[in-house]
Design a protein around this motif. Structure first.
Motif, PDB file in Angstrom:
ATOM      1  N   LEU A  22      61.724  34.086  28.276  1.00 53.34           N
ATOM      2  CA  LEU A  22      61.675  32.947  28.176  1.00 53.34           C
ATOM      3  C   LEU A  22      60.194  32.011  28.758  1.00 53.34           C
ATOM      4  O   LEU A  22      59.123  31.170  27.974  1.00 53.34           O
ATOM      5  CB  LEU A  22      62.632  31.484  28.390  1.00 53.34           C
ATOM      6  CG  LEU A  22      63.813  31.321  27.756  1.00 53.34           C
ATOM      7  CD1 LEU A  22      65.247  30.639  28.461  1.00 53.34           C
ATOM      8  CD2 LEU A  22      63.653  30.332  26.795  1.00 53.34           C
ATOM      9  N   THR A  23      59.961  32.846  29.496  1.00 53.38           N
ATOM     10  CA  THR A  23      58.724  32.815  30.264  1.00 53.38           C
ATOM     11  C   THR A  23      57.463  32.960  29.755  1.00 53.38           C
ATOM     12  O   THR A  23      57.167  32.441  29.927  1.00 53.38           O
ATOM     13  CB  THR A  23      59.360  33.056  31.326  1.00 53.38           C
ATOM     14  OG1 THR A  23      60.046  33.392  32.531  1.00 53.38           O
ATOM     15  CG2 THR A  23      57.711  33.513  32.390  1.00 53.38           C
ATOM     16  N   GLY A  30      48.327  31.363  26.996  1.00 51.99           N
ATOM     17  CA  GLY A  30      47.669  30.910  28.249  1.00 51.99           C
ATOM     18  C   GLY A  30      46.921  29.722  27.582  1.00 51.99           C
ATOM     19  O   GLY A  30      45.424  29.515  28.975  1.00 51.99           O
ATOM     20  N   GLU A  31      47.696  28.780  27.476  1.00 52.69           N
ATOM     21  CA  GLU A  31      46.755  27.211  27.637  1.00 52.69           C
ATOM     22  C   GLU A  31      47.215  26.633  28.622  1.00 52.69           C
ATOM     23  O   GLU A  31      48.491  25.952  28.702  1.00 52.69           O
ATOM     24  CB  GLU A  31      46.074  27.114  26.029  1.00 52.69           C
ATOM     25  CG  GLU A  31      44.990  27.991  25.485  1.00 52.69           C
ATOM     26  CD  GLU A  31      44.845  27.094  24.244  1.00 52.69           C
ATOM     27  OE1 GLU A  31      45.711  25.980  23.238  1.00 52.69           O
ATOM     28  OE2 GLU A  31      44.159  27.421  23.114  1.00 52.69           O
ATOM     29  N   THR A  35      50.902  25.519  27.700  1.00 55.43           N
ATOM     30  CA  THR A  35      51.885  25.742  28.840  1.00 55.43           C
ATOM     31  C   THR A  35      52.417  24.335  29.151  1.00 55.43           C
ATOM     32  O   THR A  35      54.480  24.545  29.626  1.00 55.43           O
ATOM     33  CB  THR A  35      51.241  26.638  30.001  1.00 55.43           C
ATOM     34  OG1 THR A  35      50.988  28.146  29.156  1.00 55.43           O
ATOM     35  CG2 THR A  35      52.445  26.877  30.619  1.00 55.43           C
ATOM     36  N   ALA A  36      51.854  23.369  29.609  1.00 55.39           N
ATOM     37  CA  ALA A  36      52.960  21.939  30.515  1.00 55.39           C
ATOM     38  C   ALA A  36      53.958  21.367  28.833  1.00 55.39           C
ATOM     39  O   ALA A  36      54.894  20.757  28.776  1.00 55.39           O
ATOM     40  CB  ALA A  36      51.686  20.939  30.126  1.00 55.39           C
ATOM     41  N   ARG A  38      55.204  23.507  26.572  1.00 57.63           N
ATOM     42  CA  ARG A  38      56.682  23.575  26.314  1.00 57.63           C
ATOM     43  C   ARG A  38      57.355  24.162  28.035  1.00 57.63           C
ATOM     44  O   ARG A  38      58.461  24.134  27.322  1.00 57.63           O
ATOM     45  CB  ARG A  38      55.903  25.545  26.091  1.00 57.63           C
ATOM     46  CG  ARG A  38      55.556  25.303  24.866  1.00 57.63           C
ATOM     47  CD  ARG A  38      55.521  27.718  24.189  1.00 57.63           C
ATOM     48  NE  ARG A  38      54.230  27.122  22.756  1.00 57.63           N
ATOM     49  CZ  ARG A  38      54.082  28.362  22.140  1.00 57.63           C
ATOM     50  NH1 ARG A  38      54.648  29.367  23.133  1.00 57.63           N
ATOM     51  NH2 ARG A  38      53.751  28.749  21.012  1.00 57.63           N
ATOM     52  N   SER A  39      56.952  23.824  28.983  1.00 59.91           N
ATOM     53  CA  SER A  39      57.637  23.812  29.859  1.00 59.91           C
ATOM     54  C   SER A  39      58.428  22.135  29.709  1.00 59.91           C
ATOM     55  O   SER A  39      59.587  22.121  30.122  1.00 59.91           O
ATOM     56  CB  SER A  39      56.968  23.611  31.293  1.00 59.91           C
ATOM     57  OG  SER A  39      56.383  24.508  31.249  1.00 59.91           O
ATOM     58  N   ALA A  40      58.063  21.315  29.337  1.00 60.87           N
ATOM     59  CA  ALA A  40      58.437  19.826  28.332  1.00 60.87           C
ATOM     60  C   ALA A  40      59.413  19.689  27.964  1.00 60.87           C
ATOM     61  O   ALA A  40      60.847  19.418  28.141  1.00 60.87           O
ATOM     62  CB  ALA A  40      57.076  18.658  28.484  1.00 60.87           C
ATOM     63  N   VAL A  41      59.600  20.754  27.003  1.00 59.79           N
ATOM     64  CA  VAL A  41      60.398  21.090  25.766  1.00 59.79           C
ATOM     65  C   VAL A  41      61.563  21.145  26.387  1.00 59.79           C
ATOM     66  O   VAL A  41      62.447  20.966  26.350  1.00 59.79           O
ATOM     67  CB  VAL A  41      59.795  21.746  24.584  1.00 59.79           C
ATOM     68  CG1 VAL A  41      60.908  22.669  23.584  1.00 59.79           C
ATOM     69  CG2 VAL A  41      59.106  20.808  24.337  1.00 59.79           C
ATOM     70  N   LEU A  42      61.620  22.256  27.122  1.00 59.89           N
ATOM     71  CA  LEU A  42      62.257  23.134  27.685  1.00 59.89           C
ATOM     72  C   LEU A  42      63.241  22.434  28.849  1.00 59.89           C
ATOM     73  O   LEU A  42      64.611  22.059  29.041  1.00 59.89           O
ATOM     74  CB  LEU A  42      61.956  24.320  28.685  1.00 59.89           C
ATOM     75  CG  LEU A  42      61.357  25.732  27.863  1.00 59.89           C
ATOM     76  CD1 LEU A  42      61.281  26.961  28.791  1.00 59.89           C
ATOM     77  CD2 LEU A  42      62.676  26.419  27.082  1.00 59.89           C
ATOM     78  N   ALA A  43      62.460  21.444  29.239  1.00 61.41           N
ATOM     79  CA  ALA A  43      62.685  20.635  30.841  1.00 61.41           C
ATOM     80  C   ALA A  43      64.125  19.483  29.979  1.00 61.41           C
ATOM     81  O   ALA A  43      64.989  18.631  30.030  1.00 61.41           O
ATOM     82  CB  ALA A  43      61.773  20.158  31.471  1.00 61.41           C
TER      83      ALA A  43
END
Length: 208
Positions: A22-23, A30-31, A35-36, A38-43
């Motif tokens: 997941l990480t 690496g962009e 990254t932001a 995909r982090s929002a999708v997980l959140a």
């Protein structure tokens, strides 16, 4: 080690591998923008799951069971039984075991290898430093940073290096610093050392 302890270690190893996936997925490109996003999708997915569990608590048990099953499948298989004809040397034995553990992948990272090594007889109480020293003693090459799947920039053992004969002690370069992607697995002798300055010259005494 009892079967229950082996099962628990396998679940922990599988859990760590899934968390690393997941990480790795979040920072795969690496962009910062990717990254932001995909982090929002997980959140968002976590929030939806939280609301669903709050309304139907039984969903939590279903998710926990699904996660445990996925972790069990993601973890490497337990060490195979000792063959009828043991390898000629301890290094041949560990090379054979590493080859079976790596399987069809290009290698294995140390963060994944160490928990698997602890499943071996007599290795359950060894810390990361002791396991690293055991690999070094057996002349197992460790690459500082390479990629396996979605996980990048971590130290580990490459499958291609296991087929090569071990380099002589005189030809081995002195490693510097800690292994990439690790925190406390480097042996003390791997850290850079500072030598006294060789430019100092003794001063001559003045004649009285």
């Amino acid at each position: 080690m009892t079967p229950l302890q082996r099962a628990a270690r396998r679940l922990v190893t599988g859990h760590r591998r899934q968390a690393a996936r997941l990480t790795g997925w979040v920072s795969e490109k690496g962009e910062p923008k990717s990254t932001a996003s995909r982090s929002a999708v997980l959140a968002a997915a976590g929030y939806i799951l939280w609301q669903t569990i709050d309304r139907s608590p039984a969903v939590l048990w279903i998710l926990a069971a699904a996660w445990c099953i996925a972790a069990w499948r993601a973890a490497p298989k337990p060490p195979a039984a000792v063959p009828a004809e043991p390898p000629a040397s301890p290094r041949d034995s560990i090379v054979q075991w590493l080859t079976e553990t790596i399987g069809d992948r290009p290698g294995i990272h140390l963060y994944e290898l160490y928990p698997t090594m602890r499943l071996l007889p007599g290795m359950g109480h060894h810390d990361d430093t002791a396991l690293r020293e055991a690999l070094t003693t057996l002349d197992i090459p460790i690459t500082r940073a390479f990629t396996i799947g979605d996980v990048k920039g971590r130290s580990g053992v490459r499958l291609a290096d296991l087929a090569d004969p071990p380099p002589s002690r005189e030809e081995q370069p002195l490693p510097k610093g800690e292994d990439a992607g690790e925190t406390a697995c480097s042996a003390p002798e791997e850290r850079p050392e500072t030598a006294p300055s060789s430019t100092e010259e003794p001063t001559r005494e003045k004649a009285l």
